[in-house]
Design a protein around this motif. Structure first.
Motif, short mmCIF file in Angstrom:
data_model
loop_
_atom_site.label_atom_id
_atom_site.label_comp_id
_atom_site.label_asym_id
_atom_site.label_seq_id
_atom_site.Cartn_x
_atom_site.Cartn_y
_atom_site.Cartn_z
N HIS A 183 -11.22 -8.42 -13.57
CA HIS A 183 -10.53 -7.16 -13.86
C HIS A 183 -9.05 -7.46 -14.07
N ARG A 184 -8.47 -6.77 -15.03
CA ARG A 184 -7.03 -6.93 -15.29
C ARG A 184 -6.35 -5.57 -15.13
N TRP A 185 -5.46 -5.54 -14.14
CA TRP A 185 -4.72 -4.30 -13.88
C TRP A 185 -3.28 -4.46 -14.38
N PRO A 186 -2.83 -3.62 -15.30
CA PRO A 186 -1.43 -3.66 -15.72
C PRO A 186 -0.51 -3.41 -14.52
N LEU A 187 0.53 -4.23 -14.40
CA LEU A 187 1.40 -4.12 -13.24
C LEU A 187 2.05 -2.75 -13.12
N ASP A 188 2.39 -2.11 -14.26
CA ASP A 188 3.05 -0.81 -14.18
C ASP A 188 2.08 0.33 -13.88
N LYS A 189 0.77 -0.01 -13.78
CA LYS A 189 -0.23 1.00 -13.45
C LYS A 189 -0.78 0.85 -12.03
N ILE A 190 -0.27 -0.14 -11.31
CA ILE A 190 -0.77 -0.38 -9.96
C ILE A 190 0.02 0.48 -8.98
N ARG A 191 -0.72 1.20 -8.08
CA ARG A 191 -0.09 2.08 -7.11
C ARG A 191 -0.56 1.70 -5.70
N GLU A 192 0.35 1.84 -4.75
CA GLU A 192 -0.01 1.58 -3.35
C GLU A 192 -0.63 2.84 -2.74
N VAL A 193 -1.71 2.67 -2.01
CA VAL A 193 -2.33 3.78 -1.30
C VAL A 193 -1.55 3.99 -0.01
N PRO A 194 -0.92 5.15 0.18
CA PRO A 194 -0.05 5.36 1.36
C PRO A 194 -0.85 5.68 2.60
N ASP A 195 -0.11 5.75 3.72
CA ASP A 195 -0.65 6.21 5.01
C ASP A 195 -1.75 5.32 5.53
N GLN A 196 -1.63 4.03 5.36
CA GLN A 196 -2.59 3.12 5.95
C GLN A 196 -2.22 2.84 7.40
N ALA A 197 -3.25 2.62 8.23
CA ALA A 197 -2.99 2.41 9.66
C ALA A 197 -2.21 1.13 9.91
N GLY A 198 -2.53 0.09 9.16
CA GLY A 198 -1.84 -1.18 9.35
C GLY A 198 -0.63 -1.31 8.47
N ARG A 199 0.54 -1.49 9.05
CA ARG A 199 1.77 -1.61 8.28
C ARG A 199 1.91 -2.97 7.61
#
Length: 374
Positions: A51-67
């Motif tokens: 799979h190839r994900w464009p860097l400008d389309k990658i988002r972080e999923v917030p509110d994860q338990a582990g920092r």
């Protein structure tokens, strides 16, 4: 599916290992991550695909338990996730925290207006109607318990020291005078249950009724009154609310509205709910027809007890002249339109040739005024 899948692409710079969730299976797949700087893509190599994900389309999923971990998703893909055990790659993904642009703002605005309208219908129409119906079916024991709990919370809410609730005034001779007023006003009335009358040692010029037959007078009201007839007139008005069960309807309506708003905003819970509800009940603003009905009841009750209905009008007019801006019970009464008409109605209900008897003797009135002095 917005993900581009390629097999056998040219090598790129290795950046780490990760667990890839495709959204179809609960079991993650082991993935090798490489960074294709030329194409500005993150290459996710799996056992059978890439799979190839464009860097400008990658988002972080917030509110994860582990920092210390990093969960990524591809903008526009609702199910696929990439789990990295560390945040080494985060600095190389500058767009990971960017919010997605709002699509179809007109539709969102329409939904927002519809949601506000729905809340307004619930709070202004459905909750009052349900409260009115429910009030007629609450058993006397439940209504009394509601009033008792509410009074306890109100006493705590009015306390300014944070040490103890506002105390009741219970000087024996003063209580005897208050009981005499109650007996005289309630003679011949068909009460839904026994009244529970209290005086709070607080300087607010106010009085209110609570569910279950509770009537509360403030020391400030008794101090501000010049005659026992003025106290009796306010007392009779609150008895009218008790008989009509207005406090129960108001409590259910307020609690229901607060509950709906709390579900939406998450702000009204615990102590905040108690304080807000206590304030609403202390400064209860009933519908105009309920106030007019309580007025008429007070006029009839006072006349039956050989007391002048005009006392209430004189009391309010004097307080306005003495204190300027209205507070407490005066502000409560003035919150309703046509206050002048209500005062005039109290005077019109007082016959010119009527013979009245004093509400209390001078010693009894003196004792009532000292009810908070133990």
């Amino acid at each position: 599916m917005s993900t581009v899948i390629r097999v056998g692409t040219e090598p790129a710079a290795f950046v780490g290992e990760a667990a890839f969730f495709d959204g179809d299976m609960a079991v993650p797949q082991n993935a090798t991550l490489t960074l294709d700087e030329g194409a500005r893509e993150l290459v996710i190599a799996l056992a059978q695909s890439e799979h190839r994900w464009p860097l400008d389309k990658i988002r972080e999923v917030p509110d994860q338990a582990g920092r210390d971990v990093l969960m990524l998703r591809l903008d526009g893909d609702p199910v696929q996730r990439l789990f990295l055990p560390n945040r080494t790659l985060a600095p190389r993904l500058p767009d990971r925290t960017r919010r997605a642009p709002v699509s179809r703002p007109g539709r969102i605005a329409a939904w927002a207006v519809a949601a506000v309208g729905a809340v307004a219908v619930i709070v202004l129409l459905l909750v009052p109607r349900l409260a009115n119906q429910l009030a007629d079916h609450i058993p006397p024991g439940g209504e009394h318990a509601l009033g008792e709990v509410t009074l306890t919370q109100i006493r705590s809410a009015l306390d300014q020291t944070g040490l103890q609730p506002v105390p009741f005034c219970t000087a024996p001779e003063g209580m005897a005078a208050l009981d005499q007023l109650e007996t005289r006003l309630t003679a011949g009335l068909d009460l839904p249950g026994p009244l529970s009358v209290h005086v709070l040692d607080h300087d607010m010029v106010n009085a209110f009724a609570l569910p279950g037959g509770y009537i509360v007078l403030f020391r400030g009201l008794i101090d501000a009154a010049e005659t026992p007839e003025e106290v009796a007139a306010v007392f009779a008005h609150e008895i009218g609310h008790v008989i009509s069960r207005d406090p129960t309807r108001h409590a259910l309506r307020s609690a229901g509205s607060i509950g709906v708003l709390g579900l939406i905003f998450g702000d009204f819970a615990g102590g905040a709910l108690v304080l807000f509800l206590a304030e609403r009940l202390i400064d209860a603003t009933y519908a105009r027809d309920a106030e007019e009905a309580a007025d008429r009841f007070a006029h009839e009750t006072l006349l039956a007890a050989a007391l002048p209905p005009s006392a209430i009008g004189s009391f309010f007019e004097r307080l306005l002249k003495e204190n300027g801006e209205p507070e407490g019970i005066v502000a409560h009464f003035l919150s309703h339109p046509q206050m002048g008409d209500r005062i005039a109605a109290a005077r019109d209900a007082t016959p010119d040739n009527a013979v009245f008897r004093p509400a209390l003797t001078d010693p009894e009135w003196s004792a009532l005024r000292k009810i908070c002095r133990q």
